[in-house]
Write a protein that holds these residues in place. Structure first.
Motif, PDB file in Angstrom:
ATOM      1  N   LEU A   1      47.124  51.999  52.030  1.00 44.44           N
ATOM      2  CA  LEU A   1      47.263  51.893  50.645  1.00 44.44           C
ATOM      3  C   LEU A   1      47.251  50.485  50.100  1.00 44.44           C
ATOM      4  O   LEU A   1      47.550  50.003  48.925  1.00 44.44           O
ATOM      5  N   SER A   2      46.539  49.693  50.853  1.00 46.11           N
ATOM      6  CA  SER A   2      46.689  48.302  50.495  1.00 46.11           C
ATOM      7  C   SER A   2      45.852  47.961  49.240  1.00 46.11           C
ATOM      8  O   SER A   2      46.057  47.004  48.449  1.00 46.11           O
ATOM      9  N   GLU A   3      44.894  48.721  48.853  1.00 49.91           N
ATOM     10  CA  GLU A   3      44.291  48.577  47.562  1.00 49.91           C
ATOM     11  C   GLU A   3      44.840  49.347  46.448  1.00 49.91           C
ATOM     12  O   GLU A   3      44.147  49.477  45.353  1.00 49.91           O
ATOM     13  N   ARG A   4      45.818  50.024  46.632  1.00 50.46           N
ATOM     14  CA  ARG A   4      46.596  50.806  45.764  1.00 50.46           C
ATOM     15  C   ARG A   4      47.950  50.411  45.174  1.00 50.46           C
ATOM     16  O   ARG A   4      48.984  51.025  44.674  1.00 50.46           O
ATOM     17  N   LEU A   5      48.414  49.210  45.706  1.00 54.31           N
ATOM     18  CA  LEU A   5      49.715  48.801  45.482  1.00 54.31           C
ATOM     19  C   LEU A   5      50.103  48.769  44.076  1.00 54.31           C
ATOM     20  O   LEU A   5      51.568  48.826  43.849  1.00 54.31           O
ATOM     21  N   THR A   6      49.708  48.221  43.282  1.00 55.42           N
ATOM     22  CA  THR A   6      49.911  48.370  41.596  1.00 55.42           C
ATOM     23  C   THR A   6      49.512  49.535  40.987  1.00 55.42           C
ATOM     24  O   THR A   6      49.344  49.404  39.642  1.00 55.42           O
TER      25      THR A   6
END
Ligand SMILES: Nc1ncnc2c1ncn2[C@@H]1O[C@H](COP(=O)(O)OP(=O)(O)O)[C@@H](O)[C@H]1O
Ligand SMILES: [Mg+2]
Length: 248
Positions: A150-155
């Protein structure tokens, strides 16, 4: 308080979480309706235990009591040797925060917080105060989410995430404080088969890696087949253990 030797199934290993004669009634108008009628359970260190049973049997209610989220009407829950429901609320909360991670049936992510904040929040509440290092906590949450793809979904907020992504955020949150016991209520119940399977693989991999005791509610026989033991809840009672029938 020791619970060793109390398991009627004869399974070995240290009991980390146990229910003894748990009863639960709800007030329905003037009447009181008993849902759990004296349920017993023993969860051992590092084991995968699956709980099945018809809808309405009382599984979620039982998990909430075991997870120290809801008080039993009668009976005991013993976590890490402590009679949890006899403790003052503050000590019970502390015990829960130290030992239990909970993945809720519908995840219960907070819609106004992003993924990282959802993972960090319980830790902030539990370990808040001047000694809580916010930036270290964020970094820890980001590492967990990164590991879960989920590194592209943190925010992203929950509303901007898919069902599978929300499930992985919920798992990350449950693992954030390094629990010894992970309780998951139908973690794949609301997902399509493939997405559910991916989340389950991840959950089981973490369980193995961390040596967690896992208590999992599911309706899915294939998930049950990946657990060491399966218990069935019927009419508010736990039936005999399927993998280790009680010897006579
Ligand atoms: N807060 C509550 N107040 C009244 N009845 C409840 C409450 N929570 C659960 N119940 C009832 O208890 C029964 C068991 O519910 P639940 O534990 O959610 O079952 P399961 O998870 O096995 O489907 C159901 O009949 C449900 O309606
Ligand atoms: Mg349920």
């Amino acid at each position: 308080m020791s619970t060793a030797g109390l398991d009627p199934t004869g399974a070995t290993g240290e009991v980390v979480l146990a229910a003894r004669e748990v009863r639960k009634s709800f007030a329905i108008g003037e009447r009181s309706l008993e849902i759990l009628h004296g349920a017993d359970l023993a969860l051992r260190a590092s084991e995968r235990l699956c709980l099945m049973g018809a809808s309405g049997a009382g599984k979620s209610t039982f998990l909430h009591i075991l997870g120290l989220l809801e008080q039993p009407t009668e009976g005991r829950v013993i976590l890490a040797g402590e009679d949890a429901w006899s403790l003052p609320a503050r000590r019970r909360a502390d015990l829960r925060n130290r030992h239990i991670g909970f993945v809720f049936q519908f995840y219960h992510l907070l819609p106004e917080l992003d993924a990282v904040e959802n993972v960090v929040l319980p830790g902030m509440i539990a370990r808040g105060g001047p000694r809580f290092d916010r930036s270290a906590a964020r970094e820890r949450a980001e590492n967990l989410l990164d590991r879960f793809g989920l590194s592209e979904r943190l925010t992203h907020r929950p509303g901007q995430l898919s069902g599978g992504e929300r499930q992985r955020v919920a798992i990350a949150r449950a693992l954030f404080l390094d629990p010894q016991v992970l309780i998951a209520d139908e973690p794949t119940g609301n997902l399509d088969t493939q997405t559910g399977e991916r989340g389950l693989d991840l959950l089981l991999a973490e369980q193995e890696l961390r040596g967690l005791a896992l208590l999992l509610v599911t309706h899915d026989e294939r998930i049950a087949a990946r657990c060491e033991r399966t218990l069935t809840m019927e009419d508010g009672l736990i039936q005999a253990d399927s993998a280790h029938p009680v010897p006579h």
